[in-house]
Design a protein around this motif. Structure first.
Motif, PDB file in Angstrom:
ATOM      1  N   UNK A 100      12.859  -2.735   4.380  1.00 22.31           N
ATOM      2  CA  UNK A 100      13.813  -3.707   3.847  1.00 22.31           C
ATOM      3  C   UNK A 100      14.652  -3.134   2.716  1.00 22.31           C
ATOM      4  N   UNK A 101      14.396  -1.884   2.348  1.00 23.33           N
ATOM      5  CA  UNK A 101      15.091  -1.272   1.215  1.00 23.33           C
ATOM      6  C   UNK A 101      15.991  -0.143   1.664  1.00 23.33           C
ATOM      7  N   UNK A 102      16.919   0.175   0.801  1.00 19.74           N
ATOM      8  CA  UNK A 102      17.744   1.364   0.976  1.00 19.74           C
ATOM      9  C   UNK A 102      17.310   2.340  -0.092  1.00 19.74           C
ATOM     10  N   UNK A 141      11.521   1.886  -6.190  1.00 19.52           N
ATOM     11  CA  UNK A 141      12.440   0.815  -6.583  1.00 19.52           C
ATOM     12  C   UNK A 141      12.825   0.954  -8.047  1.00 19.52           C
ATOM     13  N   UNK A 142      13.879   0.244  -8.429  1.00 19.58           N
ATOM     14  CA  UNK A 142      14.488   0.387  -9.745  1.00 19.58           C
ATOM     15  C   UNK A 142      14.509  -0.937 -10.499  1.00 19.58           C
ATOM     16  N   UNK A 160      14.160  -7.513 -12.865  1.00 18.29           N
ATOM     17  CA  UNK A 160      13.291  -7.491 -11.690  1.00 18.29           C
ATOM     18  C   UNK A 160      13.256  -6.107 -11.062  1.00 18.29           C
ATOM     19  N   UNK A 161      12.229  -5.864 -10.277  1.00 18.47           N
ATOM     20  CA  UNK A 161      12.121  -4.660  -9.472  1.00 18.47           C
ATOM     21  C   UNK A 161      12.919  -4.902  -8.198  1.00 18.47           C
ATOM     22  N   UNK A 211       2.602  -5.881  -8.115  1.00 14.09           N
ATOM     23  CA  UNK A 211       3.256  -6.266  -6.867  1.00 14.09           C
ATOM     24  C   UNK A 211       4.518  -5.430  -6.682  1.00 14.09           C
ATOM     25  N   UNK A 212       4.434  -4.405  -5.866  1.00 11.25           N
ATOM     26  CA  UNK A 212       5.543  -3.476  -5.634  1.00 11.25           C
ATOM     27  C   UNK A 212       6.481  -4.026  -4.558  1.00 11.25           C
ATOM     28  N   UNK A 213       7.015  -5.217  -4.801  1.00 11.43           N
ATOM     29  CA  UNK A 213       7.893  -5.892  -3.843  1.00 11.43           C
ATOM     30  C   UNK A 213       9.224  -6.193  -4.498  1.00 11.43           C
ATOM     31  N   UNK A 214      10.311  -6.137  -3.738  1.00 19.47           N
ATOM     32  CA  UNK A 214      11.612  -6.493  -4.308  1.00 19.47           C
ATOM     33  C   UNK A 214      11.585  -7.898  -4.894  1.00 19.47           C
ATOM     34  N   UNK A 215      12.157  -8.045  -6.082  1.00 20.83           N
ATOM     35  CA  UNK A 215      12.219  -9.349  -6.735  1.00 20.83           C
ATOM     36  C   UNK A 215      11.088  -9.630  -7.697  1.00 20.83           C
TER      37      UNK A 215
END
Length: 162
Positions: free
Chosen positions: A6-8, A45-46, A55-56, A137-141
């Motif tokens: 789901x990431x770039x 992620x950044x 947010x991550x 939690x290494x998830x977007x958002x």
């Protein structure tokens, strides 16, 4: 590590994971004024300041993911988001588990940071609180918080030239 579907991924993900890009330079080097990403090497992620709370997020290249460092008089630095011009702050003062936000620069201790190059943590200058990915939690958002240092991967970050 593979990039989440789901990431770039940032094109330099391999370099990011090594945590060796900016740490050898003086932190207030003028070159850094062009912007760095603050990257968690485990997730790739950044930190993203497109909302009030930091947010991550997956790398997009948006200016909300770029930061520059401004030295303070006492040798620490402010981390300023290029997209909104605001400073990385611990919400409500220096409190454990408080959200990280961006806010107008006022120079308070909740806005002053240093980097510990021995363990790749970004530490609040007047406490043992570090930037922490909430609940690992290494998830977007996922929200970023200030939390006591324990040294696990959710507290490790690198500065990567954009």
């Amino acid at each position: 590590m593979e990039c989440s579907p789901s990431c770039h991924c940032h094109p330099n993900l391999e370099r990011i994971r090594e945590c060796n890009i900016v740490k050898r330079l003086p932190l207030c080097n003028p070159q850094i004024q062009n912007g760095v990403m603050i990257v968690n090497p485990t997730s790739g992620m950044v930190l993203d300041a497109s909302c009030h709370e930091v947010k991550l997020q997956c790398y997009t290249g948006n200016t909300s993911q770029l930061w520059h460092l401004e030295c303070t008089r006492n040798g620490n630095f402010f981390i300023i988001n290029i997209g909104n011009g605001k400073v990385l702050s611990i919400e409500g003062g220096v409190t454990s588990s408080a959200n990280l936000i961006t806010s107008e620069k006022h120079g308070g201790v909740n806005q002053q940071w240093s980097i510990n190059h021995c363990d790749n943590t970004i530490v609040n200058s007047c406490s043992n609180l570090v930037i922490d990915i909430k609940e690992e939690c290494f998830c977007p958002g996922t929200n970023l918080i200030a939390f006591p240092k324990h040294g696990r991967d959710n507290q490790k970050f690198c500065l990567q030239y954009a």
